[in-house]
Design an enzyme around this catalytic site. Structure first.
Site, mmCIF file in Angstrom:
data_model
loop_
_atom_site.group_PDB
_atom_site.id
_atom_site.type_symbol
_atom_site.label_atom_id
_atom_site.label_comp_id
_atom_site.label_asym_id
_atom_site.label_seq_id
_atom_site.Cartn_x
_atom_site.Cartn_y
_atom_site.Cartn_z
ATOM 1 N N ASP A 1 -3.997 -1.932 -6.142
ATOM 2 C CA ASP A 1 -3.034 -2.892 -5.597
ATOM 3 C C ASP A 1 -3.699 -4.279 -5.609
ATOM 4 O O ASP A 1 -3.713 -4.962 -6.630
ATOM 5 C CB ASP A 1 -2.663 -2.394 -4.185
ATOM 6 N N PHE B 1 5.810 -1.327 -1.705
ATOM 7 C CA PHE B 1 5.075 -0.204 -1.123
ATOM 8 C C PHE B 1 5.688 1.137 -1.546
ATOM 9 O O PHE B 1 6.904 1.314 -1.507
ATOM 10 C CB PHE B 1 5.088 -0.315 0.403
ATOM 11 N N ASP C 1 0.360 7.666 1.321
ATOM 12 C CA ASP C 1 0.969 7.842 2.642
ATOM 13 C C ASP C 1 1.527 6.548 3.225
ATOM 14 O O ASP C 1 1.162 5.450 2.812
ATOM 15 C CB ASP C 1 -0.089 8.357 3.623
HETATM 16 O O1 PRP Z 1 -6.294 -2.216 -4.506
HETATM 17 P P1 PRP Z 1 -6.280 -2.063 -3.014
HETATM 18 O O2 PRP Z 1 -5.436 -3.139 -2.360
HETATM 19 O O3 PRP Z 1 -7.640 -1.947 -2.421
HETATM 20 O O4 PRP Z 1 -5.464 -0.720 -2.681
HETATM 21 C C1 PRP Z 1 -5.755 0.508 -3.278
HETATM 22 C C2 PRP Z 1 -6.285 1.508 -2.298
HETATM 23 O O5 PRP Z 1 -5.343 1.708 -1.228
HETATM 24 C C3 PRP Z 1 -5.173 3.095 -1.021
HETATM 25 O O6 PRP Z 1 -6.134 3.615 -0.155
HETATM 26 P P2 PRP Z 1 -6.063 3.478 1.465
HETATM 27 O O7 PRP Z 1 -7.013 2.403 1.895
HETATM 28 O O8 PRP Z 1 -4.626 3.353 1.892
HETATM 29 O O9 PRP Z 1 -6.665 4.845 1.943
HETATM 30 P P3 PRP Z 1 -6.113 6.337 1.644
HETATM 31 O O10 PRP Z 1 -6.398 6.621 0.186
HETATM 32 O O11 PRP Z 1 -6.903 7.197 2.540
HETATM 33 O O12 PRP Z 1 -4.627 6.348 1.938
HETATM 34 C C4 PRP Z 1 -5.347 3.692 -2.396
HETATM 35 O O13 PRP Z 1 -5.678 5.061 -2.344
HETATM 36 C C5 PRP Z 1 -6.438 2.846 -2.995
HETATM 37 O O14 PRP Z 1 -7.717 3.391 -2.770
HETATM 38 N N1 GUN Z 2 0.939 4.374 0.354
HETATM 39 C C1 GUN Z 2 0.508 3.298 -0.294
HETATM 40 N N2 GUN Z 2 -0.780 2.938 -0.230
HETATM 41 C C2 GUN Z 2 -1.131 1.832 -0.932
HETATM 42 N N3 GUN Z 2 -2.350 1.265 -1.042
HETATM 43 C C3 GUN Z 2 -2.210 0.192 -1.828
HETATM 44 N N4 GUN Z 2 -0.941 0.036 -2.225
HETATM 45 C C4 GUN Z 2 -0.250 1.068 -1.677
HETATM 46 C C5 GUN Z 2 1.128 1.462 -1.737
HETATM 47 O O1 GUN Z 2 2.008 0.854 -2.359
HETATM 48 N N5 GUN Z 2 1.428 2.596 -1.010
#
Ligand code: PRP
Ligand code: GUN
Length: 177
Positions: A105, A154, A161
């Protein structure tokens, strides 16, 4: 059909079939590039558990798999601070490491990961992600394998999640306007 998770509504966005097709394509591309060595795939928990599981079933050459746990998101937005919650206790010197992400993201997480693995003297460091939001990406780091490019909205499901809910959905939903 729309679904409700906590206080928000989500609408169907990407089918299980499209997800499988994208993952299969990524596995094939990586296999073409790295079949001569034994790459270490590193899944980024929690979100990537489903992608890694399906990816491994499509990758037929010798490989290893491990996981790292990072987190930056609270609710539906990035905190800009990426924390490492579980690390890797394996010597990766001289190895080809291929990160498997569910989504890239802002790029904060992949930036942090690149720093981390550079210090470990890896031979190649590559990034594969099922989803990529080009409009949200703020970094210069090259993403080597991208499954599906999506708009800056999102999403939940297939490992992703909203405050803990939705990871078990077999397809992907988008936040309703
Ligand atoms: O490019 P970014 O803006 O850093 O977003 C990407 C990160 O966001 C989410 O992880 P999150 O921190 O939500 O943890 P999770 O995987 O435990 O849900 C996803 O799994 C990536 O690792
Ligand atoms: N669930 C969820 N986690 C994220 N982490 C970064 N982008 C996203 C998104 O669009 N959805």
């Amino acid at each position: 059909m729309e679904i409700k998770l906590h206080d928000k509504y989500f609408v169907p966005f990407i089918s299980a079939q499209e997800l499988d097709f994208a993952i299969q394509n990524m596995a094939k591309q990586i296999e073409d590039d790295f079949a001569e060595e034994i790459p270490v795939f590193v899944g980024v928990l929690n979100g990537a558990f489903m992608v890694v599981s399906d990816f491994m079933k499509h990758y037929t050459a010798p490989c290893e798999v491990s996981f790292i746990k990072m987190a930056s998101y609270e609710g539906t937005s990035s905190t800009n601070e990426v924390k490492q919650l579980i690390g890797i206790n394996q010597d990766l010197t001289g190895r080809t490491v291929i990160i498997i992400e569910d989504i890239v993201d802002t790029g904060n997480t992949v930036e942090e990961l690149k720093e981390l693995f550079k210090k470990q003297g890896v031979k190649h460091f590559k990034i594969a992600t099922l989803f990529f939001k080009p409009e949200a990406y703020k970094k210069d780091i090259k993403l080597d394998y991208i499954g599906i490019r999506i708009p800056n909205k999102f999403i939940v499901g297939f490992g992703l999640d909203y405050d803990g809910l939705g990871r078990n959905l077999p397809e992907v939903y988008q936040l309703k306007d």
